[in-house]
Write a protein that holds these residues in place. Structure first.
Motif, PDB file in Angstrom:
ATOM      1  N   SER A   1       2.312   1.801  -3.543  1.00 20.41           N
ATOM      2  CA  SER A   1       1.301   2.185  -4.532  1.00 20.41           C
ATOM      3  C   SER A   1       0.705   3.554  -4.228  1.00 20.41           C
ATOM      4  O   SER A   1       0.446   4.347  -5.138  1.00 20.41           O
ATOM      5  N   PHE A   2       0.524   3.856  -2.947  1.00 16.71           N
ATOM      6  CA  PHE A   2      -0.037   5.163  -2.576  1.00 16.71           C
ATOM      7  C   PHE A   2       0.977   6.278  -2.831  1.00 16.71           C
ATOM      8  O   PHE A   2       0.611   7.362  -3.288  1.00 16.71           O
TER       9      PHE A   2
ATOM     10  N   THR B   1      -1.361  12.989   4.688  1.00 16.27           N
ATOM     11  CA  THR B   1      -1.914  11.661   4.425  1.00 16.27           C
ATOM     12  C   THR B   1      -1.425  10.635   5.445  1.00 16.27           C
ATOM     13  O   THR B   1      -2.198   9.780   5.884  1.00 16.27           O
TER      14      THR B   1
ATOM     15  N   ASN C   1      -5.150   1.984  -6.006  1.00 13.80           N
ATOM     16  CA  ASN C   1      -4.022   2.910  -6.148  1.00 13.80           C
ATOM     17  C   ASN C   1      -3.281   2.690  -7.460  1.00 13.80           C
ATOM     18  O   ASN C   1      -2.912   3.651  -8.143  1.00 13.80           O
TER      19      ASN C   1
ATOM     20  N   THR D   1      -3.135   5.328 -10.467  1.00 18.26           N
ATOM     21  CA  THR D   1      -1.809   5.806 -10.867  1.00 18.26           C
ATOM     22  C   THR D   1      -1.636   5.691 -12.376  1.00 18.26           C
ATOM     23  O   THR D   1      -1.138   6.619 -13.026  1.00 18.26           O
TER      24      THR D   1
ATOM     25  N   PHE E   1       0.829  -1.198   0.000  1.00 18.51           N
ATOM     26  CA  PHE E   1       0.000   0.000   0.000  1.00 18.51           C
ATOM     27  C   PHE E   1       0.868   1.255   0.000  1.00 18.51           C
ATOM     28  O   PHE E   1       0.586   2.201  -0.738  1.00 18.51           O
TER      29      PHE E   1
ATOM     30  N   PHE F   1      -7.652  -1.878  -2.029  1.00 20.25           N
ATOM     31  CA  PHE F   1      -7.083  -0.531  -1.914  1.00 20.25           C
ATOM     32  C   PHE F   1      -5.796  -0.411  -2.724  1.00 20.25           C
ATOM     33  O   PHE F   1      -5.569   0.587  -3.405  1.00 20.25           O
ATOM     34  N   VAL F   2      -4.956  -1.414  -2.640  1.00 17.71           N
ATOM     35  CA  VAL F   2      -3.696  -1.413  -3.397  1.00 17.71           C
ATOM     36  C   VAL F   2      -4.000  -1.403  -4.888  1.00 17.71           C
ATOM     37  O   VAL F   2      -3.416  -0.624  -5.653  1.00 17.71           O
TER      38      VAL F   2
ATOM     39  N   GLN G   1       3.277   6.277  -5.137  1.00 15.84           N
ATOM     40  CA  GLN G   1       3.307   6.491  -6.583  1.00 15.84           C
ATOM     41  C   GLN G   1       2.086   7.276  -7.044  1.00 15.84           C
ATOM     42  O   GLN G   1       2.188   8.136  -7.919  1.00 15.84           O
ATOM     43  N   LEU G   2       0.932   6.998  -6.444  1.00 17.65           N
ATOM     44  CA  LEU G   2      -0.270   7.748  -6.782  1.00 17.65           C
ATOM     45  C   LEU G   2      -0.105   9.224  -6.428  1.00 17.65           C
ATOM     46  O   LEU G   2      -0.420  10.106  -7.232  1.00 17.65           O
TER      47      LEU G   2
END
Length: 169
Positions: free
Chosen positions: A6-7, A28, A153, A157, A3, A149-150, A9-10
């Motif tokens: 990926s978050f 965040t 993201n 992205t 997470f 969630f992952v 990178q988003l």
């Protein structure tokens, strides 16, 4: 890790610059850690808890991991972890406190003694996480919600990197 990567990178993808992305991080991180049920227990029924607790992915990952690791784990308190008390005269620890233990959980270490009763709050790991609103039977559901969630993201992205072009040509 999945997470977080990926978050991150988003956030980098939707930010117009490195400086703006760096400004998103403290906010965040604070929201994700404050409302996952560890820093502040989930039993708080304020406006924020009704929806943020469910929306934070860490809630799901922690619930899945804690319930999986502690389920059925026998707890044995160390000597300095017991709550000690003395029962009324002419009664043993078990006579005076067993009804409480049956309701609250945990165990009495010396139920036949008449002084210095030793009570341990937990006898099995489930007694710890049930109070936090975590259920062993929901561990796979929580895992797949976390993975969703992952996936969200990653998909966002990819979409953002295709359509958001901040670089000037």
């Amino acid at each position: 890790m999945l997470f977080g990567l990926s978050f991150g990178q988003l956030l980098a993808t939707i930010s117009p610059s490195v400086q703006v992305a760096a400004l998103f991080n403290p906010f965040t991180t604070l929201v994700l850690t404050m409302f996952c049920g560890v820093t502040i227990p989930h039993v708080n029924n304020s406006f924020w808890w009704t929806w943020l607790y469910q929306l934070v992915p860490y809630t799901r990952s922690l619930a899945a991991m804690v319930s999986n690791e502690l389920h059925g784990l026998k707890i044995q308190c160390k000597s300095d972890e017991f709550a000690t008390f003395n029962p009324p005269a002419n009664s043993t620890c078990a006579q005076w406190a067993q009804d409480f233990v049956n309701v609250a959980g945990g165990y009495l270490d010396n139920g036949d003694d008449t002084t210095n009763c030793r009570y341990c709050t937990y006898s099995v790991g489930n007694e710890f996480f049930t109070f936090l609103g975590i259920s062993y039977s929901h561990r796979w559901r929580d895992t797949f919600i976390f993975l969703a969630f992952v996936g969200f993201n990653i998909i966002l992205t990819i979409i953002a990197s295709r359509f958001l072009r901040y670089a000037k040509h």
